[in-house]
Each structure stands twice: as C-alpha cells, then as structure tokens.
Design a protein around this motif. Structure first.
Motif, PDB file in Angstrom:
ATOM      1  N   PHE A   1       0.838  -1.197   0.000  1.00 14.64           N
ATOM      2  CA  PHE A   1       0.000   0.000   0.000  1.00 14.64           C
ATOM      3  C   PHE A   1       0.872   1.245   0.000  1.00 14.64           C
ATOM      4  N   SER A   2       0.315   2.325  -0.568  1.00  7.77           N
ATOM      5  CA  SER A   2       1.052   3.566  -0.730  1.00  7.77           C
ATOM      6  C   SER A   2       0.892   4.466   0.489  1.00  7.77           C
ATOM      7  N   PHE A   3       1.966   5.145   0.869  1.00  4.84           N
ATOM      8  CA  PHE A   3       1.893   6.279   1.800  1.00  4.84           C
ATOM      9  C   PHE A   3       2.938   7.286   1.371  1.00  4.84           C
ATOM     10  N   GLY A   4       2.984   8.425   2.040  1.00  5.68           N
ATOM     11  CA  GLY A   4       3.876   9.479   1.579  1.00  5.68           C
ATOM     12  C   GLY A   4       3.389  10.047   0.261  1.00  5.68           C
ATOM     13  N   ALA A   5       4.349  10.474  -0.568  1.00  8.43           N
ATOM     14  CA  ALA A   5       3.991  11.069  -1.858  1.00  8.43           C
ATOM     15  C   ALA A   5       3.562   9.980  -2.832  1.00  8.43           C
TER      16      ALA A   5
ATOM     17  N   GLN B   1      18.813   6.078  -3.963  1.00  5.41           N
ATOM     18  CA  GLN B   1      18.439   4.760  -3.481  1.00  5.41           C
ATOM     19  C   GLN B   1      17.032   4.748  -2.891  1.00  5.41           C
ATOM     20  N   ILE B   2      16.464   3.555  -2.824  1.00  9.03           N
ATOM     21  CA  ILE B   2      15.186   3.312  -2.158  1.00  9.03           C
ATOM     22  C   ILE B   2      15.494   2.474  -0.926  1.00  9.03           C
ATOM     23  N   LEU B   3      15.076   2.952   0.223  1.00  7.23           N
ATOM     24  CA  LEU B   3      15.542   2.418   1.498  1.00  7.23           C
ATOM     25  C   LEU B   3      14.483   1.562   2.182  1.00  7.23           C
ATOM     26  N   THR B   4      14.875   0.355   2.544  1.00  5.93           N
ATOM     27  CA  THR B   4      14.027  -0.541   3.319  1.00  5.93           C
ATOM     28  C   THR B   4      14.461  -0.510   4.775  1.00  5.93           C
ATOM     29  N   PHE B   5      13.529  -0.288   5.682  1.00  2.00           N
ATOM     30  CA  PHE B   5      13.815  -0.359   7.114  1.00  2.00           C
ATOM     31  C   PHE B   5      13.475  -1.757   7.616  1.00  2.00           C
ATOM     32  N   THR B   6      14.451  -2.385   8.274  1.00  2.00           N
ATOM     33  CA  THR B   6      14.189  -3.721   8.818  1.00  2.00           C
ATOM     34  C   THR B   6      13.386  -3.646  10.113  1.00  2.00           C
ATOM     35  N   TYR B   7      13.521  -2.529  10.848  1.00  2.00           N
ATOM     36  CA  TYR B   7      12.698  -2.361  12.048  1.00  2.00           C
ATOM     37  C   TYR B   7      11.245  -2.211  11.608  1.00  2.00           C
ATOM     38  N   PRO B   8      10.309  -2.962  12.190  1.00  2.00           N
ATOM     39  CA  PRO B   8       8.969  -3.074  11.599  1.00  2.00           C
ATOM     40  C   PRO B   8       8.067  -1.863  11.768  1.00  2.00           C
TER      41      PRO B   8
ATOM     42  N   VAL C   1       8.523   0.090   4.383  1.00  2.00           N
ATOM     43  CA  VAL C   1       8.398  -0.273   5.791  1.00  2.00           C
ATOM     44  C   VAL C   1       7.324  -1.348   5.939  1.00  2.00           C
ATOM     45  N   ARG C   2       7.397  -2.067   7.059  1.00  2.00           N
ATOM     46  CA  ARG C   2       6.333  -3.030   7.366  1.00  2.00           C
ATOM     47  C   ARG C   2       5.071  -2.276   7.780  1.00  2.00           C
ATOM     48  N   ASN C   3       5.219  -1.408   8.771  1.00  2.00           N
ATOM     49  CA  ASN C   3       4.120  -0.564   9.237  1.00  2.00           C
ATOM     50  C   ASN C   3       4.644   0.853   9.427  1.00  2.00           C
ATOM     51  N   TYR C   4       3.798   1.829   9.224  1.00  2.96           N
ATOM     52  CA  TYR C   4       4.182   3.196   9.570  1.00  2.96           C
ATOM     53  C   TYR C   4       3.125   3.778  10.496  1.00  2.96           C
TER      54      TYR C   4
ATOM     55  N   LEU D   1       6.106   2.806   0.590  1.00  2.00           N
ATOM     56  CA  LEU D   1       5.377   1.544   0.434  1.00  2.00           C
ATOM     57  C   LEU D   1       5.332   0.874   1.795  1.00  2.00           C
ATOM     58  N   TYR D   2       4.151   0.432   2.221  1.00  2.00           N
ATOM     59  CA  TYR D   2       4.052  -0.281   3.495  1.00  2.00           C
ATOM     60  C   TYR D   2       3.173  -1.513   3.322  1.00  2.00           C
ATOM     61  N   GLY D   3       3.219  -2.369   4.339  1.00  2.00           N
ATOM     62  CA  GLY D   3       2.366  -3.551   4.336  1.00  2.00           C
ATOM     63  C   GLY D   3       2.976  -4.757   3.652  1.00  2.00           C
ATOM     64  N   ILE D   4       4.265  -4.696   3.306  1.00  2.00           N
ATOM     65  CA  ILE D   4       4.908  -5.868   2.708  1.00  2.00           C
ATOM     66  C   ILE D   4       5.724  -6.604   3.765  1.00  2.00           C
ATOM     67  N   ASP D   5       6.154  -7.798   3.439  1.00  2.00           N
ATOM     68  CA  ASP D   5       7.009  -8.584   4.325  1.00  2.00           C
ATOM     69  C   ASP D   5       8.449  -8.127   4.125  1.00  2.00           C
ATOM     70  N   THR D   6       8.877  -7.159   4.941  1.00  2.24           N
ATOM     71  CA  THR D   6      10.231  -6.616   4.779  1.00  2.24           C
ATOM     72  C   THR D   6      11.297  -7.643   5.108  1.00  2.24           C
ATOM     73  N   ARG D   7      10.987  -8.620   5.955  1.00  2.00           N
ATOM     74  CA  ARG D   7      11.958  -9.688   6.240  1.00  2.00           C
ATOM     75  C   ARG D   7      12.258 -10.488   4.988  1.00  2.00           C
ATOM     76  N   ALA D   8      11.209 -10.806   4.229  1.00  2.00           N
ATOM     77  CA  ALA D   8      11.403 -11.562   2.989  1.00  2.00           C
ATOM     78  C   ALA D   8      12.212 -10.751   1.979  1.00  2.00           C
TER      79      ALA D   8
END
Length: 379
Positions: free
Chosen positions: A22-26, A55-62, A85-88, A113-120
């Motif tokens: 799902f989209s958030f931010g701009a 770059q596009i940054l993935t945060f591992t912290y959920p 992110v997993r959740n914002y 982008l949120y709601g994905i499995d960032t661990r995967a």
C-alpha cells in the motif's frame, strides 16, 4: 475485496519479484537501488543522509514513524527516493515532534510503500545482493516497471557526489546559521582551528561535531582544486561522506592525491572520504553484495572494539594497499573489510564508519579529538 481506504502500490525488483502493498507518503513512481538499514532508531537522520542519494531504502525495524518529525534531526535537504516499511505510524509521540512521518514524506516528495514482508525482501537482498527496483503507486504494469528498472544505471560507475555537493562555498558557524558570502581567509576567529571540508554529500552532524571540538569550517564543493583549498591556508582538511561509486569520483581522488603529496596538513576522511583516500594512495575498491547500513557494526583491531554507525555499499580492497604507504587501523569485525587506515609518517587518517553517530553509538567520537590534536601539534 480491497480496502477502499488504502491505495494499492507495489515494489518490482529487477529480478522480476513483486511485492504488493500500500502507498503512503507522496504518490508516484520511483526507481533506484533497493538497500536496507538495520537501525532501530533515527529514521529522520537516515532518510536525509546524502549517502542514500539515488536509493530506495528498506527499514528492517517493523514500526517506523512513532516519534514523528522535528526541525532538528534532518541531516541535509537531500533525501532518499523512497522508503519501504512493514508498518508506519501516524500516531506519533515525542516532545519535539511537529508533524507525522506521512505528512513530511508528502512535503519532501518521497514515495512510500508499506504492508509488505520486509523480512522476505531483506533475505532476497542478502542472498542476491542489492538491486534496482521500482516503487509504484500509479498502477503501472509490471512490464513497464521492469522496463524502467532495466533502463536505470546500476550503482557501479556512478559519480553521484557531484550531484549532491554544495555548488558554492559556505562557512559553517553553528547548527542554524550559514554564510554563503565568505571571502578569502577561512576563519573569522583566530582562536579557532581553520578546517576546509570537501563536500561529497556531507551530513550536518559532522559539521556540528567539528565545531564542538573548536573548529571553524569552510565547506567547499567536491570539484574544488588544490589551489582552491590551499588558498585558505587551512589547519586541517576533511573529506566527507557521500553517495555513489568512489572510483568514479576522479576529481576527489586527484585532489586527495595532490594534498597527500603536497605536505603535512592534517587530513581526516569519513566513509566516501575514506575510500577516496585509499584510492588516492594506489588502492582499489569493490562493491559489497548488500552493503553495511546500520548502527551496530563492530570495528577494531588488537582487542580494541568500537560499535559503529555505517552506511556504504563499497569497500577498499586490503590487498591493493601497500604496507609501505598505508597502515590499516580498523577492520569491520563482521566481514573483515577495511574500516580504518593511516598514512605512514603523515598526519592523515580515515574511517569507513560515522563517528558523529547521527544516529548511532558514540564510541568513535574520539576521532574528532584525534584530528584536532594533529592540527594543534602543527600550529
């Protein structure tokens, strides 16, 4: 049935793997190298670190966004292209907070982008290496996203520092005041050490730490010449962090080589600056599979260990550095990559990590004191 209050978005990796979310931010579409940061805090500093440019940054912290956004913690006006992110959280709570993360991302035009499995996702990046990808909230087809990815250059060979460096010199006096009309003569205060900082994508916190150690900083563009630097008669010279492939920063490498050959001016380099020193001394660099980006990297030698903050995708090849010229002072203890060096018989040193610790631990703050001591010895 999809939730009408959530706008669908997706990540498409260059290897064809798709992460719907799902989209958030701009809103919009962003393409760049997908990397990850393992820090549990400091997301505002991380997002505004110029070393992440492109770059596009993935945060591992959920959970990201809990403390909102304030006026003090941004490291620059340069931002990442997007975040994953997993959740914002829009329910932020902090005494300094002025707005929530989502509002700030919209203002900064940063796609989320949120709601994905960032661990995967991180497991894929660790197994296959960092790769280009597309964040899309505009319902583009997968085929069009893959076309964008494959038309986007990979990080190797990119000189991004010239795109984020200051275009004109400025004097850094304190965290909130700069002067873009500085004449010759770096210091207006004879009691302060005059330091020239070469800006390859410098962080505000580095400048503040140098000021706190009694320095007055004149920041110069990355493409400054030897004559530009020496005309200010500096007590010391600092080479900053920055984005991109260090081997492509030919103007910085040439400047470092000339300064090293020129004389005994103390020099200190951080991150990209460290790699530029190594290249100027005859070394070579290579791209790490997925880089070092986090707040808990152990570095050291001889039973002396520092826990450090890091953000880089390239490293110096230790076999390319001549022991007659360079002494390796620190290794990253996770993978034995070069994390620090000194030039033999010269007051020049550098580290691959961030002693200003913004965010991160303060184990390495003594390095600013070391730089100051080298300058004071020669005053």
């Amino acid at each position: 049935m999809s939730n009408p209050y959530k706008k669908n978005a997706k990540l498409v990796l260059s290897n064809g793997i798709i992460f719907p979310g799902f989209s958030f931010g701009a809103p919009g579409t962003a393409v760049g190298e997908i990397v990850f940061n393992t820090g549990m805090t400091g997301y505002q500093e991380v997002i505004t670190d110029p070393s992440y440019y492109g770059q596009i940054l993935t945060f591992t912290y959920p959970e990201i966004g809990n403390t909102g956004i304030n006026l003090e913690d941004s490291e620059s006006s340069i931002c990442v292209k997007g975040i994953i992110v997993r959740n914002y959280s829009t329910n932020n709570s902090n005494w300094r907070s002025l707005e929530n993360l989502n509002q700030w991302l919209v203002k900064k035009n940063i796609i989320g982008l949120y709601g994905i499995d960032t661990r995967a996702l991180v497991k894929i990046l660790r197994s296959n290496g960092s790769m280009n990808g597309v964040l899309d909230s505009e319902n583009r087809t997968v085929e069009s996203c893959l076309k964008m990815v494959h038309e986007t250059p990979i990080m190797e060979g990119l000189n991004l520092s010239k795109l984020v460096s200051t275009k004109q010199k400025y004097l850094w006096r304190n965290p909130t005041e700069t002067d873009f009309n500085v004449g010759k003569g770096c210091s207006e205060n004879p009691n302060k050490l005059k330091v020239i900082a070469i800006d390859f994508g410098i962080k505000k916190s580095i400048l503040n730490r140098l000021v706190s150690h009694g320095c007055e900083i004149l920041v110069l563009p990355s493409q400054s010449s030897l004559n530009d630097v020496l005309s200010y008669k500096p007590d010391g010279i600092f080479f900053s962090n920055g984005p991109g492939d260090p081997s492509s920063v030919t103007e910085g490498i040439d400047l470092a080589r000339s300064l090293i050959e020129h004389g005994e001016i103390p020099m200190f380099g951080i991150c990209l600056g460290h790699q530029i020193f190594g290249l100027a001394l005859g070394g070579s660099t290579y791209k790490l599979p997925f880089g070092h980006r986090g707040l808990n990297h152990p570095c050291g030698m001889n039973n002396q260990i520092e826990i450090t903050s890091q953000n880089h995708g390239f490293a110096l090849d230790p076999n390319s550095l001549s022991e007659d010229i360079v002494k390796i002072t620190h290794y990253n203890l996770n993978d034995n990559t070069v994390a620090g060096l000194e030039v033999n018989n010269k007051p020049i040193f550098s580290v691959q990590y961030h002693p200003e610790a913004a965010p991160g631990p303060h184990d390495s703050d003594y390095l600013f004191g070391k730089f100051v001591s080298l300058m004071l010895e020669r005053c």
